[in-house]
Motif scaffolding. Structure first.
Motif, mmCIF file in Angstrom:
data_model
loop_
_atom_site.group_PDB
_atom_site.id
_atom_site.type_symbol
_atom_site.label_atom_id
_atom_site.label_comp_id
_atom_site.label_asym_id
_atom_site.label_seq_id
_atom_site.Cartn_x
_atom_site.Cartn_y
_atom_site.Cartn_z
ATOM 1 N N LEU A 93 -2.302 -18.438 -11.133
ATOM 2 C CA LEU A 93 -1.180 -18.594 -12.070
ATOM 3 C C LEU A 93 -0.408 -17.287 -12.239
ATOM 4 O O LEU A 93 0.759 -17.193 -11.883
ATOM 5 N N HIS A 94 -1.025 -16.310 -12.839
ATOM 6 C CA HIS A 94 -0.524 -14.932 -12.949
ATOM 7 C C HIS A 94 0.674 -14.727 -13.881
ATOM 8 O O HIS A 94 0.904 -13.617 -14.336
ATOM 9 N N SER A 95 1.429 -15.782 -14.149
ATOM 10 C CA SER A 95 2.478 -15.711 -15.165
ATOM 11 C C SER A 95 2.896 -17.126 -15.544
ATOM 12 O O SER A 95 2.999 -17.992 -14.680
ATOM 13 N N PRO A 96 3.153 -17.366 -16.829
ATOM 14 C CA PRO A 96 3.617 -18.685 -17.254
ATOM 15 C C PRO A 96 5.131 -18.842 -17.164
ATOM 16 O O PRO A 96 5.664 -19.923 -17.397
ATOM 17 N N PHE A 97 5.834 -17.740 -16.830
ATOM 18 C CA PHE A 97 7.297 -17.753 -16.800
ATOM 19 C C PHE A 97 7.820 -17.874 -15.370
ATOM 20 O O PHE A 97 7.359 -17.166 -14.469
ATOM 21 N N ASP A 98 8.800 -18.753 -15.188
ATOM 22 C CA ASP A 98 9.303 -19.080 -13.850
ATOM 23 C C ASP A 98 9.799 -17.846 -13.085
ATOM 24 O O ASP A 98 9.345 -17.573 -11.976
ATOM 25 N N LYS A 99 10.730 -17.101 -13.647
ATOM 26 C CA LYS A 99 11.328 -15.971 -12.938
ATOM 27 C C LYS A 99 10.294 -14.888 -12.632
ATOM 28 O O LYS A 99 10.289 -14.303 -11.543
ATOM 29 N N GLU A 100 9.428 -14.622 -13.584
ATOM 30 C CA GLU A 100 8.408 -13.589 -13.395
ATOM 31 C C GLU A 100 7.409 -14.009 -12.321
ATOM 32 O O GLU A 100 7.030 -13.208 -11.467
ATOM 33 N N ARG A 101 6.990 -15.279 -12.360
ATOM 34 C CA ARG A 101 6.039 -15.762 -11.351
ATOM 35 C C ARG A 101 6.669 -15.758 -9.961
ATOM 36 O O ARG A 101 6.010 -15.525 -8.965
ATOM 37 N N ARG A 102 7.989 -16.028 -9.901
ATOM 38 C CA ARG A 102 8.679 -15.991 -8.613
ATOM 39 C C ARG A 102 8.644 -14.592 -8.001
ATOM 40 O O ARG A 102 8.528 -14.440 -6.792
ATOM 41 N N ARG A 103 8.754 -13.584 -8.850
ATOM 42 C CA ARG A 103 8.693 -12.207 -8.347
ATOM 43 C C ARG A 103 7.296 -11.876 -7.829
ATOM 44 O O ARG A 103 7.140 -11.136 -6.853
ATOM 45 N N LEU A 104 6.283 -12.401 -8.494
ATOM 46 C CA LEU A 104 4.905 -12.126 -8.097
ATOM 47 C C LEU A 104 4.449 -13.023 -6.952
ATOM 48 O O LEU A 104 3.682 -12.591 -6.087
ATOM 49 N N MET A 105 4.921 -14.281 -6.958
ATOM 50 C CA MET A 105 4.445 -15.284 -6.011
ATOM 51 C C MET A 105 5.630 -16.081 -5.472
ATOM 52 O O MET A 105 6.148 -16.981 -6.150
ATOM 53 N N HIS A 147 3.149 -13.764 -23.470
ATOM 54 C CA HIS A 147 2.491 -14.475 -22.368
ATOM 55 C C HIS A 147 1.358 -15.361 -22.896
ATOM 56 O O HIS A 147 1.159 -16.473 -22.410
ATOM 57 N N ILE A 148 0.639 -14.863 -23.872
ATOM 58 C CA ILE A 148 -0.441 -15.656 -24.477
ATOM 59 C C ILE A 148 0.130 -16.925 -25.100
ATOM 60 O O ILE A 148 -0.396 -18.036 -24.904
ATOM 61 N N LYS A 149 1.220 -16.780 -25.842
ATOM 62 C CA LYS A 149 1.855 -17.922 -26.497
ATOM 63 C C LYS A 149 2.334 -18.944 -25.473
ATOM 64 O O LYS A 149 2.146 -20.160 -25.647
ATOM 65 N N GLU A 150 2.954 -18.468 -24.401
ATOM 66 C CA GLU A 150 3.498 -19.381 -23.386
ATOM 67 C C GLU A 150 2.393 -20.055 -22.584
ATOM 68 O O GLU A 150 2.519 -21.227 -22.211
ATOM 69 N N LEU A 151 1.315 -19.334 -22.308
ATOM 70 C CA LEU A 151 0.177 -19.937 -21.611
ATOM 71 C C LEU A 151 -0.396 -21.094 -22.423
ATOM 72 O O LEU A 151 -0.695 -22.167 -21.880
ATOM 73 N N ALA A 152 -0.549 -20.871 -23.727
ATOM 74 C CA ALA A 152 -1.066 -21.928 -24.596
ATOM 75 C C ALA A 152 -0.129 -23.130 -24.604
ATOM 76 O O ALA A 152 -0.579 -24.278 -24.667
ATOM 77 N N LYS A 192 -8.982 -18.048 -29.003
ATOM 78 C CA LYS A 192 -8.640 -18.485 -30.354
ATOM 79 C C LYS A 192 -7.641 -19.637 -30.331
ATOM 80 O O LYS A 192 -7.588 -20.442 -31.267
ATOM 81 N N LYS A 193 -6.860 -19.711 -29.274
ATOM 82 C CA LYS A 193 -5.893 -20.800 -29.126
ATOM 83 C C LYS A 193 -6.517 -22.030 -28.470
ATOM 84 O O LYS A 193 -5.820 -22.996 -28.144
ATOM 85 N N GLY A 194 -7.833 -21.978 -28.252
ATOM 86 C CA GLY A 194 -8.528 -23.139 -27.724
ATOM 87 C C GLY A 194 -8.612 -23.216 -26.221
ATOM 88 O O GLY A 194 -9.018 -24.247 -25.670
ATOM 89 N N ILE A 195 -8.226 -22.137 -25.522
ATOM 90 C CA ILE A 195 -8.319 -22.121 -24.066
ATOM 91 C C ILE A 195 -9.514 -21.263 -23.668
ATOM 92 O O ILE A 195 -9.523 -20.047 -23.908
ATOM 93 N N LEU A 196 -10.519 -21.889 -23.079
ATOM 94 C CA LEU A 196 -11.703 -21.150 -22.655
ATOM 95 C C LEU A 196 -11.293 -20.087 -21.642
ATOM 96 O O LEU A 196 -10.761 -20.401 -20.576
ATOM 97 N N THR A 197 -11.525 -18.824 -21.979
ATOM 98 C CA THR A 197 -11.066 -17.714 -21.141
ATOM 99 C C THR A 197 -12.191 -16.716 -20.935
ATOM 100 O O THR A 197 -12.876 -16.335 -21.888
ATOM 101 N N THR A 198 -12.373 -16.302 -19.696
ATOM 102 C CA THR A 198 -13.405 -15.331 -19.355
ATOM 103 C C THR A 198 -12.795 -14.225 -18.498
ATOM 104 O O THR A 198 -11.715 -14.389 -17.927
ATOM 105 N N ILE A 199 -13.511 -13.106 -18.414
ATOM 106 C CA ILE A 199 -13.079 -11.989 -17.571
ATOM 107 C C ILE A 199 -14.001 -11.937 -16.360
ATOM 108 O O ILE A 199 -15.219 -11.831 -16.509
ATOM 109 N N ARG A 200 -13.431 -12.032 -15.197
ATOM 110 C CA ARG A 200 -14.254 -12.015 -13.993
ATOM 111 C C ARG A 200 -14.724 -10.587 -13.704
ATOM 112 O O ARG A 200 -13.943 -9.637 -13.749
ATOM 113 N N ALA A 201 -15.990 -10.472 -13.405
ATOM 114 C CA ALA A 201 -16.545 -9.164 -13.068
ATOM 115 C C ALA A 201 -16.022 -8.707 -11.712
ATOM 116 O O ALA A 201 -15.963 -9.497 -10.763
#
Length: 222
Positions: A93-105, A147-152, A192-201
């Motif tokens: 995913l890397h970004s929930p925003f269209d223009k930003e994700r287009r730059r990354l992917m 980004h947190i708000k938009e992901l939720a 806290k927004k109800g999305i199970l989130t972990t940090i990959r080692a």
């Protein structure tokens, strides 16, 4: 960094399985992820063949829930994978925003994340099958409260997990990973927004073997 190697060809199902079977400890493996060097769903037929062999009684007899297939978000491949396999799905995913994700992917130009999410949201998953989203954090770019708000918002209604991935330093790159506390705060806010989130080692960074770094460096030497 792996992308700098360029396209070198698709693996056959035999070659995919050889990566698994040739490991000295293959009989002790508990999970497998199709991820990293290349796009699995760009080679959907051979990937599905290998998954059938891995999960069939006449093959290795693995449960599909032990296997995850990752994609940058190829719509046609996702549809076929969901219909013909029972393995887990992971989407970069890397970004929930269209223009930003287009730059990354660049894939975002033709296969938007909203289209991908619509497919996932409308697919009838069973209780054991899992969907996850890979999210590499870039300092000052995609690690903000916005980004947190938009992901939720865009993931609302989808039972999923977000795997936060630290960015591994790449020579010549202007990207940087946020500090540990920022990463933890990002994770906690999503939970806290109800999305199970972990940090990959992260593993292999000390010998530049993370995310294709080692193979690319060896290729450049030759």
């Amino acid at each position: 960094m792996t992308g700098k190697q360029g396209f070198q060809g698709n693996l056959s199902s035999n070659e995919i399985l050889n990566q698994f079977r040739s490991l000295p400890e293959f009989s002790k493996l508990t999970n497998m992820v199709y991820m990293g060097m290349g796009e699995p769903l760009d080679n959907i037929n051979e990937v599905l063949k290998s998954l059938e062999i891995l999960t069939s009684e006449w093959g290795y007899g693995w449960s599909p829930t032990r296997i995850t297939v990752s994609t940058v978000g190829l719509i046609s491949g996702i549809k076929e994978f969901l219909e013909k396999s029972r393995c887990h799905l992971a989407v970069s995913l890397h970004s929930p925003f269209d223009k930003e994700r287009r730059r990354l992917m660049p894939i975002q130009r033709t296969n938007t994340v909203m289209e991908v999410l619509d497919i996932i949201r409308n697919f009838d998953f069973n209780n054991q099958r899992r969907v996850s989203f890979e999210y590499i954090l870039f300092r000052g770019m995609n690690d903000t409260p916005l980004h947190i708000k938009e992901l939720a918002k865009i993931l609302n209604g989808i039972k999923c997990r977000i795997n936060l991935v630290r960015f591994h330093p790449v020579p010549g790159s202007h990207f940087h990973s946020p500090d540990e506390q920022t990463t933890i705060n990002f994770k906690d806010a999503l939970n806290k927004k109800g999305i199970l989130t972990t940090i990959r080692a992260s593993r292999g960074v000390d010998i530049k073997a993370a995310c294709g770094l080692l193979s690319t460096l060896e290729q450049n030497k030759s």
